[in-house]
Structure formats: C-alpha cells, structure tokens
Write an enzyme that holds these catalytic residues in place. Structure first.
Site, PDB file in Angstrom:
ATOM      1  N   THR A 192      56.613  18.876  84.476  1.00 10.62           N
ATOM      2  CA  THR A 192      56.109  19.993  85.481  1.00 10.62           C
ATOM      3  C   THR A 192      57.258  20.766  85.969  1.00 10.62           C
ATOM      4  O   THR A 192      58.268  20.436  86.388  1.00 10.62           O
ATOM      5  CB  THR A 192      55.660  19.014  86.662  1.00 10.62           C
ATOM      6  OG1 THR A 192      54.572  18.395  86.505  1.00 10.62           O
ATOM      7  CG2 THR A 192      55.503  19.840  88.006  1.00 10.62           C
ATOM      8  N   GLY A 222      47.297  14.695  90.456  1.00 12.12           N
ATOM      9  CA  GLY A 222      48.791  14.412  90.802  1.00 12.12           C
ATOM     10  C   GLY A 222      49.412  14.618  91.972  1.00 12.12           C
ATOM     11  O   GLY A 222      48.605  15.300  92.660  1.00 12.12           O
ATOM     12  N   THR A 243      58.950  16.220  90.241  1.00 13.55           N
ATOM     13  CA  THR A 243      58.326  16.123  88.871  1.00 13.55           C
ATOM     14  C   THR A 243      58.459  14.688  88.406  1.00 13.55           C
ATOM     15  O   THR A 243      59.296  13.669  89.274  1.00 13.55           O
ATOM     16  CB  THR A 243      59.168  16.979  87.870  1.00 13.55           C
ATOM     17  OG1 THR A 243      58.556  16.493  86.537  1.00 13.55           O
ATOM     18  CG2 THR A 243      60.508  16.649  87.683  1.00 13.55           C
TER      19      THR A 243
HETATM   20  N1  ASP Z   1      54.302  15.042  88.610  1.00 10.28           N
HETATM   21  C1  ASP Z   1      53.156  15.276  87.265  1.00 10.28           C
HETATM   22  C2  ASP Z   1      52.102  14.517  87.520  1.00 10.28           C
HETATM   23  O1  ASP Z   1      52.014  13.347  88.044  1.00 10.28           O
HETATM   24  C3  ASP Z   1      53.851  14.984  85.923  1.00 10.28           C
HETATM   25  C4  ASP Z   1      55.103  15.375  85.588  1.00 10.28           C
HETATM   26  O2  ASP Z   1      55.866  15.956  86.569  1.00 10.28           O
HETATM   27  O3  ASP Z   1      55.503  15.512  84.316  1.00 10.28           O
HETATM   28  O4  ASP Z   1      50.991  15.049  87.446  1.00 10.28           O
END
Ligand code: ASP
Length: 334
Positions: A192, A222, A243
């Site tokens: 992210t 998310g 993230t």
């Molecule tokens: N935080 C993001 C989610 O849970 C995933 C990520 O940061 O890769 O959707």
C-alpha cells in the site's frame, strides 16, 4: 461450499488470529499539538514522506507541491503514479485480485481542513484516490463503497477499465493451485502506498491507496480507506499513514493513535513506535507469525518518523530538496 472457498476462509481467519471544521486550519508551523514542543526549522518545509520504496511517486508529489503549493494536490499526484504502474501489484492497475479473481481497490484522502473522502471495494477504475478526492470535495459523505462508488466515478467522468493485467491473472491462477493465504512479509516491498505532504506554511494532507491483501475474500475492505486507521491528518498536530495487515491497523486505529500520541508530545518516531508496540501488546499472536505492519508520520514542524513490527520496512522522503529512501528499518518487536 467449494473446498477452495472453505479452506481459504479458514486459512484467512487463522492468519488474522495468529498471524472538523476548520479548526485544524492553522498555518503556523511553529509548534506541535498542545505541547508547543519544538519550533519548526523552515528548511524542513515543504516535505513529502511515503511508505515503501516509492521514489517515482514521492518525486511526483514533491514536484507537484512545488508547482501548485498544495499538499493535497501533491499526495493525490503521488498516489496516482503507483495506481497507474502495472508493476506495482498491490495498488491500482495491475493489483493482485481477490480470491475470486476481482481487483477491488480501497483509497482515501484527507486535507488540512479536516476534510476526508474515501472509496472502498471499488472495481474497474484506475485512480481510486481521485475518486476519493471527488467524494470529499463534491458530496456530503466521507465513504462511498462498491457499486455506488463505481457509479459515482462513472458519473464523474472516470473511465471504466479492466484492472486485471495478464501478470496479475497469472499470479492468481498460480495461487489457485495451493490457495494458501499467507502474505509474504516485505517481499513485494511495494505494498500500500500512503503519502503525507506538508506545504511551506505547515499545512498537511495525506492519501492512501491499495488493492488490499492479495487473494482476500471478495468484499473485504482493509484499513487503507478508513479514516483514522490507514490514514489520519490533524493539521494542528500532524499526520500518519499505515501499511501491512490492515485488520490489525483497523482494530487499533493506528493512524489516529499516532496523531494523538504526537498531540501528547511524542515525536513522530516515538509515536510510530508506540502504535506498533500497541499492536504487539494487544495482539500477541504477531509474535508467532510473520505479520508486518508499518507506519510513517510527520508532524507540524516537518519532523518525520517510521516504524514497523518486523525488520525490512522502508520509506521514502523528500525534504530539503533531497530524495532519500530509508531501507531495511529495524523492527520494533523484540
Ligand atoms: N494495509 C493493506 C490492507 O490491509 C495492505 C498493504 O498495506 O499491503 O489492505
């Protein structure tokens, strides 16, 4: 229910178990929160910080900040770079799909006036961050979701496209062979993207955009589009963005927590570490599984911080005219 679905649901759940107003509109960058902790060094402003090794996005954001003077324009422009990049398989076009093969996107944006906009579970639109900004600027709402968000985007001239690239489809088909839900920590190094920007007057905006966890359950949302979880900005204090495993960030409202820690007088670095420690203390399961969560933060003086549960987190910073990437940060978990 097909075996694949049942297995995946169980694996997913076990992985999770173990595994206002204009008051924030001050343009005085001279103090942080209600403690007046330190005077800003004007040379620290403007600045842009983002999760992961995202030089192209941060460079674009810094250029935009210089051209328009707007931190809001900057974070949107930076997020769009990653959204358009098919090689980034965790954001926008080219993002890995859910377990049923659909690319579903989450994004949000927040500005120095405390305004916020968000889209969740959005399909077929390349730039969810810009749809989120439209929600913020043209509707009385904060979040639009799914078909409603898509309808809103189409009505506002966003083009409908297929976001599933051949590479992402091939990866999904490979995943279907085992259907094991186990996000690989730090592997993509490009998860992210969350960006925070502060302009020369100390006004802060943030944005966050993602295709979410690869092979998630269809309909899963998310932390990234949830104001206070994946992103929070309070212009009196600072901003934070997260993230990693979103479920943990949602359950601790990580970004809001960091801003509140800064309001109490912690530095951005101390605040990020304390929020990560909160996750570790509340969810001891993270000690047994390879689960990563990372945050970056900036305060009103342009001071920055970053922390993660496990080693390997990265962030990219543009400040004092220089672009730097902090690589392979140590983890907070001892
Ligand atoms: N935080 C993001 C989610 O849970 C995933 C990520 O940061 O890769 O959707």
């Amino acid at each position: 229910m097909p075996t694949r679905r049942r297995f995946f649901t169980q694996a997913f759940i076990s992985s999770l178990v173990i595994g206002g107003g204009l008051s924030g509109c001050s343009t005085d960058p001279g103090s942080v929160g209600n403690k007046g902790r330190k005077k800003a060094d004007p040379a620290d402003l403007p600045a842009v910080i983002a999760t992961w090794k995202t030089e192209a996005a941060v460079t674009k954001a810094a250029e935009t900040l210089q051209q328009t003077g707007s931190a809001l324009d900057a974070v949107e422009a930076g997020a769009r770079v990653e959204e358009a990049d098919p090689k980034n398989m965790t954001v926008g076009y080219g993002g890995l799909p859910d377990r049923d093969g659909f690319v579903t996107l989450d994004a949000c944006i927040m500005d120095h006036q405390g305004r916020a906009g968000s889209v969740t579970f959005l399909q077929d639109i390349k730039h969810p961050v810009s749809v989120a900004r439209k929600v913020m600027e043209t509707t009385p709402h904060v979040i639009l979701s799914g078909d409603g968000a898509l309808q809103f985007a189409l009505e506002n001239g966003f083009e409908r496209i297929n976001l599933l690239t051949p590479e992402a489809e091939a990866a999904w088909k490979k995943w279907l062979e085992t259907e094991q839900y186990k996000p690989v920590v730090n592997i993509e190094r490009h998860d992210t993207i969350g960006l925070l920007a502060i302009d020369k007057n100390g006004n802060i905006s943030g944005a966050c955009t993602t295709s979410g966890m690869a092979y998630k359950m269809h309909g899963r949302v998310g932390d990234s589009p949830i104001i206070g979880a994946g992103l929070f900005v309070d212009n009196e204090v600072g901003g934070a963005v997260g993230t990693g495993l979103g479920e943990l960030v949602l359950k601790t409202l990580g970004s809001f927590l960091i801003v509140e820690f800064m309001r109490q007088g912690k530095s951005p670095q101390e605040a990020c570490e304390a929020a990560i420690q909160r996750i570790i203390d509340k969810y001891p399961e993270v000690r047994k599984e390879e689960i990563q969560v990372g945050f970056v933060a900036i305060d009103k003086t342009g001071a920055t911080g970053a922390a993660a549960i496990l080693p390997g987190f990265q962030y990219t910073l543009h400040q004092r005219g220089k672009l730097t990437t902090a690589d392979n940060l140590p983890g907070v978990m001892k």
